[in-house]
Motif scaffolding. Structure first.
Motif, short mmCIF file in Angstrom:
data_model
loop_
_atom_site.label_atom_id
_atom_site.label_comp_id
_atom_site.label_asym_id
_atom_site.label_seq_id
_atom_site.Cartn_x
_atom_site.Cartn_y
_atom_site.Cartn_z
N LEU A 1 -12.04 1.22 -4.00
CA LEU A 1 -11.41 1.50 -2.72
C LEU A 1 -12.24 0.88 -1.60
N ASP A 2 -11.56 0.42 -0.56
CA ASP A 2 -12.26 -0.09 0.61
C ASP A 2 -13.09 1.03 1.24
N GLU B 1 -11.50 12.77 1.28
CA GLU B 1 -11.10 11.54 1.95
C GLU B 1 -10.87 10.43 0.94
N MET B 2 -11.78 10.29 -0.03
CA MET B 2 -11.68 9.21 -0.99
C MET B 2 -10.46 9.37 -1.90
N GLY C 1 -7.87 11.26 -1.37
CA GLY C 1 -6.68 11.20 -0.54
C GLY C 1 -6.24 9.77 -0.33
N GLN C 2 -7.21 8.89 -0.09
CA GLN C 2 -6.92 7.47 0.06
C GLN C 2 -6.44 6.88 -1.28
N TYR C 3 -7.04 7.32 -2.36
CA TYR C 3 -6.68 6.79 -3.69
C TYR C 3 -5.23 7.13 -4.06
N ASP D 1 -2.89 8.19 -1.73
CA ASP D 1 -2.04 8.01 -0.54
C ASP D 1 -1.43 9.32 -0.06
N PRO E 1 -2.58 13.23 2.16
CA PRO E 1 -3.65 14.02 2.79
C PRO E 1 -4.05 15.18 1.89
N LYS F 1 1.23 8.92 -7.86
CA LYS F 1 1.26 8.97 -6.38
C LYS F 1 2.62 9.43 -5.89
#
Length: 348
Positions: free
Chosen positions: A130-131, A170-171, A173-175, A177, A179, A339
């Protein structure tokens, strides 16, 4: 007309027939509703007693225990009315291993309107890319975040753990997509204590399992077949990976399937009559071994909102992928499906 017969007058006949029957129906109805009222009263009393007895355990596992202050969540944001996502972490913090790896990782989405959930389990060796985050195994992030909070940010105790949780939410959640509002961290002892509090769990052990490690005290010895396991055996069942005594080995994917099987069986057992009677012991077991970044009132709301949920109301999705040592590389199609399922549950 009555002069030529021995029948009683029409009115007398009706009175003699109807009055006793009417009286019997009335007495039974009154008895039934009194009994029903007493049952409701007893149930209400049991729930009140349960919350009174377990309030300390709920407070201990909540954010209220951090600084003694009670956080009030706005009514329209409460888990009672708003779909919620949570990160579930099973932590190996045994003194024998010195590890803080999260060997059980799950992301759950709950919907209060449909009283249902989606739970996605993540293989511990999944390579996360992940970025903004270094690439490593999924189960290594919590310990790294915790170390960074202590060594780089100078945080200690609960403050360091809170920072590590926030990074994890946060990580992932980003993975996925979505919250992620909350997280729950339970250690291995808590898992086995919950199973024991419920009197064991019935599962289908899919293979003979034998593994022994004198360094950390692991001694797994299970035979294939449908059976009831106690807490330590259930923990062995969900952790088993490799053998050093002739039995077959397991992949992360098979471990995830076992975790889902045990969670489903525990969920069904907790909503049974016998399970309800043991809820106090279950909450006490959890309170001693789990922490949640959620206010105590919201934990109580979560319990009451989803009380009675069964495995038929929970969609378990184990992530799949390809093992190329030392990582599991997730199947992008399966990841996209997971997802979508999480997002759909939050949008119902």
């Amino acid at each position: 007309m009555n002069s030529g017969t021995n029948l009683p007058p029409r009115g007398a006949s009706r009175q003699a027939y109807t009055a006793p029957a009417s009286g019997r129906r009335f007495r039974w109805g009154r008895f039934f509703f009194i009994l029903f009222f007493l049952v409701l009263l007893a149930a209400a009393g049991f729930l009140a007693y349960l919350f009174f007895e377990t309030k300390g355990a709920i407070t201990d596992m909540s954010t209220d225990n951090n600084n003694g202050e009670v956080t009030v969540v706005p009514q329209d944001q409460s888990v009672k009315v708003k779909p919620t996502a949570m990160l579930l972490l099973g932590l190996d913090n045994r003194k024998e291993t010195g590890s803080m790896n999260t060997d059980v990782l799950m992301v759950a989405a709950f919907n209060p309107e449909t009283k249902s959930a989606v739970v996605v389990s993540i293989p511990r060796d999944t390579r996360i890319e992940l970025d903004g985050f270094s690439s490593r195994k999924a189960n290594q992030y919590y310990s790294r975040f915790l170390s960074a909070a202590r060594e780089k940010d100078g945080l200690e105790g609960i403050a360091a753990e809170t920072e590590a949780r926030n990074e994890m939410k946060e990580m992932f959640g980003q993975y996925f997509d979505i919250p992620i509002q909350y997280s729950a961290v339970i250690n291995f002892k808590g898992f086995s204590d919950v199973v024991d509090a419920l009197g064991g769990v019935e599962v289908n052990v899919d293979m003979d399992m034998r593994y022994r490690d004198t360094a950390d005290g692991t001694d797994i010895d299970l035979k294939a077949g449908f059976q009831e396991l106690d807490g330590n055996q259930a923990l062995d069942f969900v952790r088993y990976r490799k053998s050093n005594n002739g039995t077959g080995e397991s992949s992360d994917f098979e471990r995830n399937q076992r975790q889902s099987q045990v969670l489903g069986a525990l969920t069904d057992k907790m909503k049974s009559l016998g399970g309800v009677a043991k809820l106090g012991s279950v909450i006490e077991a959890v309170g001693n071994n789990m922490t949640m970044d959620m206010p105590s009132k919201e934990i109580e709301a979560l319990m009451t909102t989803y009380f009675g949920i069964g495995k038929e109301n929970i969609q378990f999705i184990p992530l799949e992928g390809t093992w190329r040592s030392p990582y599991v590389y997730p199947d992008e199609t399966k990841l996209s499906e997971a997802k979508a399922a999480l997002r759909a549950k939050l949008a119902e």
